[in-house]
Design an enzyme around this catalytic site. Sequence first.
Site, PDB file in Angstrom:
ATOM      1  N   ASP A  23      -7.079  -3.299  -6.693  1.00 21.20           N
ATOM      2  CA  ASP A  23      -7.650  -3.844  -5.463  1.00 21.20           C
ATOM      3  C   ASP A  23      -7.929  -5.325  -5.665  1.00 21.20           C
ATOM      4  O   ASP A  23      -8.220  -5.765  -6.793  1.00 21.20           O
ATOM      5  CB  ASP A  23      -8.955  -3.123  -5.104  1.00 21.20           C
ATOM      6  CG  ASP A  23      -9.394  -3.417  -3.673  1.00 21.20           C
ATOM      7  OD1 ASP A  23      -8.891  -2.747  -2.744  1.00 21.20           O
ATOM      8  OD2 ASP A  23     -10.191  -4.349  -3.474  1.00 21.20           O
ATOM      9  N   ARG A  33       0.821  -1.219   0.000  1.00 19.88           N
ATOM     10  CA  ARG A  33       0.000   0.000   0.000  1.00 19.88           C
ATOM     11  C   ARG A  33       0.853   1.266   0.000  1.00 19.88           C
ATOM     12  O   ARG A  33       0.465   2.289   0.579  1.00 19.88           O
ATOM     13  CB  ARG A  33      -0.960   0.032   1.191  1.00 19.88           C
ATOM     14  CG  ARG A  33      -2.038  -1.044   1.150  1.00 19.88           C
ATOM     15  CD  ARG A  33      -3.019  -0.844   2.289  1.00 19.88           C
ATOM     16  NE  ARG A  33      -3.904  -1.996   2.440  1.00 19.88           N
ATOM     17  CZ  ARG A  33      -4.462  -2.377   3.569  1.00 19.88           C
ATOM     18  NH1 ARG A  33      -4.232  -1.686   4.684  1.00 19.88           N
ATOM     19  NH2 ARG A  33      -5.262  -3.420   3.619  1.00 19.88           N
ATOM     20  N   ARG A  91      -7.270  11.356  -5.903  1.00 27.11           N
ATOM     21  CA  ARG A  91      -8.482  10.552  -5.661  1.00 27.11           C
ATOM     22  C   ARG A  91      -9.764  11.341  -5.942  1.00 27.11           C
ATOM     23  O   ARG A  91     -10.796  10.763  -6.305  1.00 27.11           O
ATOM     24  CB  ARG A  91      -8.465  10.058  -4.206  1.00 27.11           C
ATOM     25  CG  ARG A  91      -9.707   9.316  -3.752  1.00 27.11           C
ATOM     26  CD  ARG A  91      -9.894   8.014  -4.494  1.00 27.11           C
ATOM     27  NE  ARG A  91     -11.117   7.343  -4.068  1.00 27.11           N
ATOM     28  CZ  ARG A  91     -12.329   7.621  -4.530  1.00 27.11           C
ATOM     29  NH1 ARG A  91     -12.501   8.569  -5.442  1.00 27.11           N
ATOM     30  NH2 ARG A  91     -13.388   6.959  -4.093  1.00 27.11           N
ATOM     31  N   TYR A 123     -14.910 -12.196   1.752  1.00 28.87           N
ATOM     32  CA  TYR A 123     -15.658 -10.987   1.406  1.00 28.87           C
ATOM     33  C   TYR A 123     -16.904 -11.319   0.594  1.00 28.87           C
ATOM     34  O   TYR A 123     -17.962 -10.707   0.776  1.00 28.87           O
ATOM     35  CB  TYR A 123     -14.766 -10.031   0.607  1.00 28.87           C
ATOM     36  CG  TYR A 123     -13.698  -9.354   1.428  1.00 28.87           C
ATOM     37  CD1 TYR A 123     -13.989  -8.240   2.212  1.00 28.87           C
ATOM     38  CD2 TYR A 123     -12.385  -9.809   1.418  1.00 28.87           C
ATOM     39  CE1 TYR A 123     -13.011  -7.611   2.966  1.00 28.87           C
ATOM     40  CE2 TYR A 123     -11.395  -9.190   2.161  1.00 28.87           C
ATOM     41  CZ  TYR A 123     -11.720  -8.096   2.935  1.00 28.87           C
ATOM     42  OH  TYR A 123     -10.751  -7.475   3.684  1.00 28.87           O
ATOM     43  N   ARG A 179      -3.525   6.761   0.744  1.00 29.50           N
ATOM     44  CA  ARG A 179      -4.088   7.951   1.390  1.00 29.50           C
ATOM     45  C   ARG A 179      -3.127   8.684   2.328  1.00 29.50           C
ATOM     46  O   ARG A 179      -3.408   9.809   2.728  1.00 29.50           O
ATOM     47  CB  ARG A 179      -5.351   7.559   2.164  1.00 29.50           C
ATOM     48  CG  ARG A 179      -6.490   7.091   1.279  1.00 29.50           C
ATOM     49  CD  ARG A 179      -7.657   6.618   2.109  1.00 29.50           C
ATOM     50  NE  ARG A 179      -7.295   5.453   2.910  1.00 29.50           N
ATOM     51  CZ  ARG A 179      -8.041   4.967   3.897  1.00 29.50           C
ATOM     52  NH1 ARG A 179      -9.174   5.571   4.232  1.00 29.50           N
ATOM     53  NH2 ARG A 179      -7.647   3.905   4.569  1.00 29.50           N
TER      54      ARG A 179
END
Length: 336
Positions: free
Chosen positions: A70, A20, A33, A143, A24
């Site tokens: 992702d 990552r 973004r 998920y 952010r």
Amino acid sequence: MLVQVLRGERVGPAPVWFMRQAGRYLPEYRELRKKASSFLEFCYTPDLAVEATLQPMRRYAFDASIVFSDILVVPHALGQDTWFVEGEGPRLEPLSDPSGLSMKGFDAHLTPVYETISRLREALPPEKALLGFCGAPWTLATYMVAGKGGGEQFPARKAAARDPEAFQAIIDLLVEACSRHLVAQARAGADALQIFDSWASALDEDGFSRWSIQAIGEIVNKVRAETNVPIIGFPRGAGAGYSRFVAETGVDAVSLDWSVPMDFARELQQRVCVQGNLDPARLVAGGPQLDAAVDRICDGLGEGPFVFNLGHGISLETPPEHVTRVIRRVKERTAR
């Protein structure tokens, strides 16, 4: 350099990249973004995904980049409704019947990801490695069944225990999908591939054997039949199971979470390249304790095939200057 290390060579200084590393915690990412209305749109827009991937490469002396995407693009490409809630994370329409999922249109759906990789390989200097990735079948299934993460992934564990054959059908589809996705990334220009089993820690011994080790081993075999790029496995939180994972999946390298003891990591390094395993919380905290943690990892693993990384993804709270500090210290500590 990274590819050499993943194939078992010891290189000094040790290569560095962070899971990552594009994200952010970087102010330039937060500005970028804003150009997409949703996270999936961001992932599927090559102009944005390329820029996000390159941002940390411009700022830091990383030796590798990992394509901005992702793990959940795979169930999305199979036809499962998938979206992201700002500040909360991913959401999927909970899967009750996998018959609605299909490989039809899978490759076309993920074409933007492969275009991003191709453009990145052209943009990056030859000495900077480019990694592709996917989520492992077990992690993706957690998920897909629950519709979100968390809660020790109880819905997926219950589904696997209640009807293992039905759950196996989901895993089999994901093995095929993940293998196709990884091969396509390698053909587009990825120099190495990582398989993230982020929820491996939720499995008991038998579940870990069947849903993690067996499934990832099948993916490794399928990918190796089509390409020779090195493969990193990351069964996060596997504990003592890391040893069996290395022996039975056939991965070229294993990424370790921060809970793995140094003596155990050195034992694994006798058989395979190891990657890791700084606690992301220490990266946030900084200071002398961060330096000490970096030194301990470099001194413990620097004499064998070793890639310095975090024990999981970089935290949103991370001060960017702490990343610079770690990279500089790793390079100094592992220089020959």
